[in-house]
Motif scaffolding. Structure first.
Motif: not given
Length: 80
Positions: A14-15, A17-18, A21-22
């Motif tokens: 999921l990195s 995806w995260e 967002h960051v």
């Protein structure tokens, strides 16, 4: 698979995806403009995604990057 390995596998999976967002929301002072640091974050995410897809293609769909990092293989389950 241990809980720690499963957690690490999921975090790696999921990195991108995260990170997107960051990059787009947490690093922004003004959501109407894109800062250079945000563009850098998006480039990193796209490179990661290309790496994930390349690993998937090289392993002929058996493993992806998150599987390689934690040394797992997803086996098909055949239901009779």
């Amino acid at each position: 698979m241990s809980f720690t390995r499963a957690l690490l596998r999921t975090a790696i999976k999921l990195s991108p995806w995260e990170l997107v967002h960051v990059s787009m929301f947490a690093l922004s002072d003004d959501l109407s403009q894109v800062a250079p640091i945000q563009i850098t974050g998006l480039v990193v995410v796209n490179v990661l995604l290309l790496f994930y897809l390349a690993v998937l293609a090289i392993t002929k769909g058996r493993r992806s990057a998150h599987d390689l990092f934690v040394n797992t293989v997803v086996e098909p389950v055949y239901i009779r």
